[in-house]
Design an enzyme around this catalytic site. Structure first.
Site, PDB file in Angstrom:
ATOM      1  N   LYS A  44     -40.460 -18.833 -12.689  1.00 65.77           N
ATOM      2  CA  LYS A  44     -40.841 -19.873 -13.657  1.00 65.77           C
ATOM      3  C   LYS A  44     -41.621 -21.005 -13.011  1.00 65.77           C
ATOM      4  CE  LYS A  44     -36.752 -21.007 -15.156  1.00 65.77           C
ATOM      5  NZ  LYS A  44     -35.619 -21.592 -15.894  1.00 65.77           N
ATOM      6  N   LYS A  46     -42.521 -21.283  -9.463  1.00 68.90           N
ATOM      7  CA  LYS A  46     -43.205 -20.974  -8.197  1.00 68.90           C
ATOM      8  C   LYS A  46     -42.603 -21.718  -7.009  1.00 68.90           C
ATOM      9  CE  LYS A  46     -45.791 -18.211 -10.400  1.00 68.90           C
ATOM     10  NZ  LYS A  46     -44.934 -17.166 -10.902  1.00 68.90           N
TER      11      LYS A  46
END
Length: 131
Positions: A44, A46
């Site tokens: 979601k 990174k």
């Protein structure tokens, strides 16, 4: 029993987390919390959470307003979690407004306003900037 479910990463735990969990609990008799896995959080945002999933689960499990905790492996499994735990209401922060309306065939969905002026991302950015 009126079972409520909510989900989150709950990284760098703060008062906004407490507020949404307490409000969710007030809406039912039993609160179940799905804590995002480290891998889900990375997909979601990174980035991996500051606290690992084991520690985040322990933090959420220790709260008196929370009755049960599990690790959420995928956003796409929301409906499976809802059915598995037999919940009547999904509660999410309003930053997710409309994104989980697709589960309304199986339970009610309520998006609660977030606590103003606080977010985990902002806290992390402030801490990083001070070094």
């Amino acid at each position: 029993m009126n079972r409520v479910i909510t989900f989150g990463t709950f990284d760098v735990f703060h008062v906004g987390h407490i507020n949404i969990l307490e409000r969710a609990r007030e809406l039912g008799d039993y609160l179940i919390v799905g804590v995002s896995s480290d891998e889900l959080n990375f997909s979601k945002k990174k980035r991996y959470p500051i606290y690992n999933q084991k520690d985040r689960v322990k933090i959420i499990s220790s709260l008196k307003c929370v009755d049960e905790v599990f690790v959420e492996e995928s956003l796409e499994l929301k409906l499976e979690y809802i059915k598995k735990y037999n919940v009547k209401l999904l509660v999410m922060g309003d930053d997710w407004q409309g994104k989980f309306d697709w589960v309304k065939s199986d339970c009610d969905v309520l998006y609660l306003p977030r606590t103003p002026s606080i977010s985990t991302t902002e806290i992390i950015e402030v801490v990083k900037a001070s070094f």
